[in-house]
Design an enzyme around this catalytic site. Structure first.
Site, PDB file in Angstrom:
ATOM      1  CB  CYS A  23      -0.982  -0.072   1.171  1.00 14.26           C
ATOM      2  SG  CYS A  23      -2.379   1.052   0.998  1.00 14.26           S
ATOM      3  CD  GLU A  28      -0.802  -5.683   5.957  1.00  6.39           C
ATOM      4  OE1 GLU A  28      -0.603  -6.204   4.838  1.00  6.39           O
ATOM      5  OE2 GLU A  28      -1.063  -4.473   6.101  1.00  6.39           O
ATOM      6  CG  HIS A  39      -3.439  -3.692   3.381  1.00  5.02           C
ATOM      7  ND1 HIS A  39      -2.455  -3.057   4.110  1.00  5.02           N
ATOM      8  CD2 HIS A  39      -4.090  -2.720   2.703  1.00  5.02           C
ATOM      9  CE1 HIS A  39      -2.510  -1.757   3.900  1.00  5.02           C
ATOM     10  NE2 HIS A  39      -3.494  -1.515   3.043  1.00  5.02           N
TER      11      HIS A  39
END
Lengths: 75, 217
Positions: free
Chosen positions: B86, B196, B194
């Site tokens: 990002c 994660e 994302h």
């Protein structure tokens, strides 16, 4: 390149009743005060700043204009 | 194996990345404050999401000059594995480690939603765990994720197999549906989604886990 904020503002201009805005782009104006020994040095430093920091040449164009102060002698 | 996680003033996914790497993958991490230069002992570096330096001027424009990134540049140029998520992807393009730029989403909205993607792993070291044309879902959360580059540049990226992640339903107007890019060496990956946030079934699926685990295999 598409400027979505400019397009949204152009649409708002029409809603205000101002027709005929054919294009509208939004950019940045940067004011700075720079100390330099002479005009050539200043211009070089401003070009470096514009190209490497203020603008991303991949997506932004920039132009630099040196304005003479009224009454000041050009060197 | 230890993974460095860069922390700028304004980073806000640094702890999420640590949680995913340590808690879900089981890899030790070390935070790298933006003024640090020492990357010794690290096997990979993650530049996490957030709003580095408040996103002032442009996303990633100020971060590019952070001391830690001078070391990250040398690390990447020497073949070290670097992942930009990002805001980290925006930083990588501002640094010139990846070509192009990320701009305001086409319809101006900040987009925060799960997004279907297609993976073309090629030689990317971070995507070894995925198969060709695999369909996955990862969350996105960005206001400025519209990838832009010249058409010749895009053709070159396509020809080199560097467009490793594509949006299945382009949410932001990116050229070529680009969601993630790798460099020619395959060691640097930048992506807007994302991974994660997709490492545990309770918080958004598991499709990001193999990406973060790729270096430990």
């Amino acid at each position: 390149m598409l400027d979505p904020a400019g397009e949204a503002t152009r649409a708002a201009a029409a809603r205000l009743g101002v027709d005929g805005v054919r294009s509208l782009r939004i950019g940045k104006a940067i004011e700075l005060e720079l100390e330099a020994p002479d005009k050539t040095t200043a211009q070089g430093q401003l070009e470096l700043l514009s190209d490497r920091l203020f603008a991303n040449p991949v997506i932004e164009n920039w132009q630099l204009e040196l304005l003479e102060k009224a009454g000041e002698q050009q060197q | 194996m230890t993974i460095g996680i860069v922390v700028f003033p304004g980073s806000n996914c640094d702890r999420d990345v640590r949680w995913a790497l340590e808690g879900c993958v089981g890899l030790p991490t070390r935070f790298l404050w933006h003024e640090e230069r020492d990357l010794s002992g690290l096997d990979a570096v993650v530049i996490p999401g957030g709003f580095s330096y408040g996103d002032y001027l442009r996303c990633g424009a100020i971060a590019r000059f952070a001391p830690v990134l001078e070391s990250v540049r040398l690390f990447a140029e020497a073949g070290g594995a670097v992942l930009g998520i990002c805001n980290g992807f925006q930083v990588l393009t501002e640094m010139g480690l990846l070509p192009g730029a990320l701009t305001r989403n086409a319809r101006l909205h900040f987009l925060c939603e799960p997004t279907p993607l297609s993976v073309n792993p090629g030689n990317c070291r971070w995507l070894k765990g995925y198969s060709e044309a695999e369909a996955i879902v990862l969350p996105i959360a960005h206001g400025e994720g519209r990838y832009q580059c010249e058409s010749e540049q895009l053709a070159e990226l396509e020809a080199n197999g560097q467009v490793v992640l594509r949006y299945a339903c382009n949410p932001n107007g990116s050229v070529g549906d680009v969601a993630g890019l790798t460099n020619t060496g395959g060691n640097v990956l930048g992506l807007m989604p994302h991974p994660e946030r997709a490492c545990d079934p309770l918080t958004g699926g598991l499709d990001g886990l193999r990406l973060l685990a790729s270096l430990s295999n």
